[in-house]
Design an enzyme around this catalytic site. Structure first.
Site, PDB file in Angstrom:
ATOM      1  N   PRO A 232      18.244  76.245   6.467  1.00 11.86           N
ATOM      2  CA  PRO A 232      17.319  77.393   6.366  1.00 11.86           C
ATOM      3  C   PRO A 232      17.508  78.230   7.568  1.00 11.86           C
ATOM      4  CG  PRO A 232      16.176  75.262   6.495  1.00 11.86           C
ATOM      5  CD  PRO A 232      17.398  74.962   6.163  1.00 11.86           C
TER       6      PRO A 232
ATOM      7  N   TYR B 289      25.532  60.268   4.115  1.00 14.09           N
ATOM      8  CA  TYR B 289      25.095  60.388   5.557  1.00 14.09           C
ATOM      9  C   TYR B 289      25.195  59.015   6.211  1.00 14.09           C
ATOM     10  CZ  TYR B 289      22.646  64.721   3.487  1.00 14.09           C
ATOM     11  OH  TYR B 289      22.397  65.938   3.053  1.00 14.09           O
TER      12      TYR B 289
ATOM     13  N   SER C 248      22.253  70.057  -6.848  1.00 15.98           N
ATOM     14  CA  SER C 248      22.440  70.623  -5.702  1.00 15.98           C
ATOM     15  C   SER C 248      23.777  71.745  -5.785  1.00 15.98           C
ATOM     16  CB  SER C 248      22.513  69.630  -4.774  1.00 15.98           C
ATOM     17  OG  SER C 248      22.916  70.344  -3.275  1.00 15.98           O
TER      18      SER C 248
ATOM     19  N   GLY D 149      10.306  69.835   4.385  1.00 19.15           N
ATOM     20  CA  GLY D 149      10.817  68.243   4.516  1.00 19.15           C
ATOM     21  C   GLY D 149      11.937  68.259   5.776  1.00 19.15           C
TER      22      GLY D 149
ATOM     23  N   HIS E 203      38.640  64.394  -9.663  1.00 19.52           N
ATOM     24  CA  HIS E 203      38.680  63.720 -11.015  1.00 19.52           C
ATOM     25  C   HIS E 203      37.791  64.587 -12.063  1.00 19.52           C
ATOM     26  CE1 HIS E 203      38.238  59.840 -13.286  1.00 19.52           C
ATOM     27  NE2 HIS E 203      36.781  60.274 -13.293  1.00 19.52           N
TER      28      HIS E 203
END
Length: 326
Positions: A221, A58, A169, A22, A143
Site C-alpha cells: 500500500p 516467509y 490473493s 494490519g 503443475h
C-alpha cells in the site's frame, strides 16, 4: 466510515470481521536477523495492531506465533482479539495437500485455527519439498491443478474448524468468477489480496469485488521495497509523490500515512510491512484524520496502472493472473 485506532474492523461476507489495518510480516529470510519478527510483532500488538499477515514461505511464522503467544500470556490480548492470515503456497494446490499445508502452518504458529487462509497465487507449482521447483536448466516446474478442486479442499478445512474465513490473493476477475460460479460452492471467498496503492488503484477489480461482497486487501500500500529480484524498479517511488506530500503537510501527516488513509477510506484493508519500530508506530497513526472528498479524488487521479510486483518470472504460467486487464 467511522474508523478509530480501537475499532476499525470491516465485515466479511461470512459473518466474521477483518481489521482494516494490519502488519505485513514478509522479510527476506536471508537478510532478516533471527528474532526480528518476534520483537516487531510484539511491538505492533502494544501499538494497537490486531491483524497480522503471514505465510509459510516467509519462513518466520514460528516467530509470529511466538510473539502472539507471549502477548496473550502477559495479558495484553486474547487469541480472539488477534486476526491472523496465512497462505496456501503454490506447491500445495493438489486437494490432498491442502489440509496438511494448513496444519503445518498451525503447528508452526502453535495455534488451533487461523482467522483467514488464502490461496497465495492462482499458479500451481510441482508439489514436493522445494517451494520454488526448477529443472536442470533453471526453469520453474509448473503443475496443473484445478483451482475449484483446491477450493473444495479449503472448504473442508473451514468445515473442520481449522480456519474461520477463506480467501484468495492475486486472482483476476476470471479466476474469481471460476470460484464464484463453481457448482456446489459452500463457502465463497471473502477477500482478494492484491497490489493496491495510489499509483495502482485497481478501480475495475475493486468494483467487481465490491459487487460480489469480496473485501480487497491491499498489499504494497506504500509502493514497494526496491528489491530488484522481484520488484519493477522503473516505477517512481510512491512516497515521494508531490501530491501525497502536499496533502500530508495539510494534515500534519506523512505521504505514507496519506497513502494508507486513502485505501482505508475506500474500504481497502492495508497491510504495510515494516521491521522498523518507528514506522510500525507511524503507520498505525491514520485514525486521527480523514481525507476530504476532493483529496480522495485527487489521489485516485494519480493512478498510473503501475504494478510494482509483476512476477514476470512466472508470466509463462497458464494461470499467470496479470495478462488480463483486471
Amino acid at each position: 466510515m467511522s474508523l478509530s485506532a480501537e475499532s476499525h474492523n470491516v465485515p466479511l461476507s461470512d459473518g466474521n470481521q477483518i481489521p482494516l489495518l494490519g502488519l505485513g510480516t514478509y522479510g527476506d529470510p536471508r537478510k532478516t536477523p533471527k528474532g526480528t519478527t518476534v520483537e516487531c510483532v510484539k511491538l505492533a500488538i502494544d501499538v494497537g495492531y490486531r491483524h497480522f499477515d503471514g505465510a509459510l514461505v516467509y519462513f518466520n511464522e514460528h516467530e509470529v506465533g511466538q510473539a502472539i503467544r507471549e502477548k496473550i500470556a502477559d495479558g495484553t490480548v486474547r487469541r480472539e482479539d488477534i486476526f491472523y492470515c496465512g497462505k496456501l503456497w503454490n506447491t500445495f494446490h493438489p486437494p490432498e495437500l491442502v489440509r496438511p499445508a494448513l496444519e503445518r502452518t498451525l503447528q508452526t504458529l502453535k495455534m488451533d485455527y487461523v482467522d483467514l487462509y488464502i490461496v497465495e497465487l492462482p499458479m500451481a507449482f510441482k508439489p514436493g519439498k522445494e517451494f520454488y521447483p526448477r529443472d536442470e536448466n533453471g526453469k520453474y516446474i509448473y503443475h496443473h491443478t484445478d483451482l475449484c478442486a483446491t477450493w473444495e479442499a479449503l472448504e473442508a478445512c473451514k468445515d473442520a474448524g481449522l480456519v474461520k474465513s477463506l480467501g484468495v490473493s492475486n486472482f483476476n476477475r476470471r479466476q474469481l468468477e471460476l470460484l464464484l460460479t463453481k457448482p456446489g460452492l459452500k463457502h465463497k471467498p471473502v477477500s482478494n489480496q492484491i497490489e493496491c496503492h495510489p499509483y495502482f488503484t485497481q478501480p475495475k477489480l475493486l468494483e467487481y469485488c465490491r459487487q460480489n461482497d469480496i473485501v480487497v486487501v491491499g498489499y504494497c500500500p506504500l509502493g514497494s521495497s526496491r528489491d530488484a529480484s522481484w520488484v519493477n524498479l522503473t516505477c517512481p517511488p510512491l512516497l515521494e509523490d508531490e501530491l501525497l506530500v502536499s496533502i500530508g503537510k495539510k494534515h500534519n501527516k506523512s505521504s505514507a500515512q496519506v497513502a494508507l488513509r486513502f485505501n482505508a477510506q475506500r474500504g481497502v484493508v492495508v497491510i504495510p510491512k515494516s521491521f522498523s519500530r518507528e514506522r510500525i508506530q507511524h503507520n498505525f497513526q491514520i485514525f486521527d484524520f480523514s481525507l476530504t472528498e476532493e483529496e480522495m479524488k485527487a489521489i485516485e487521479a494519480l493512478n498510473k496502472n503501475i504494478r510494482f510486483v509483476e512476477l514476470l518470472m512466472w508470466s509463462d504460467h497458464p494461470e499467470y493472473p496479470f495478462h488480463e486487464e483486471y
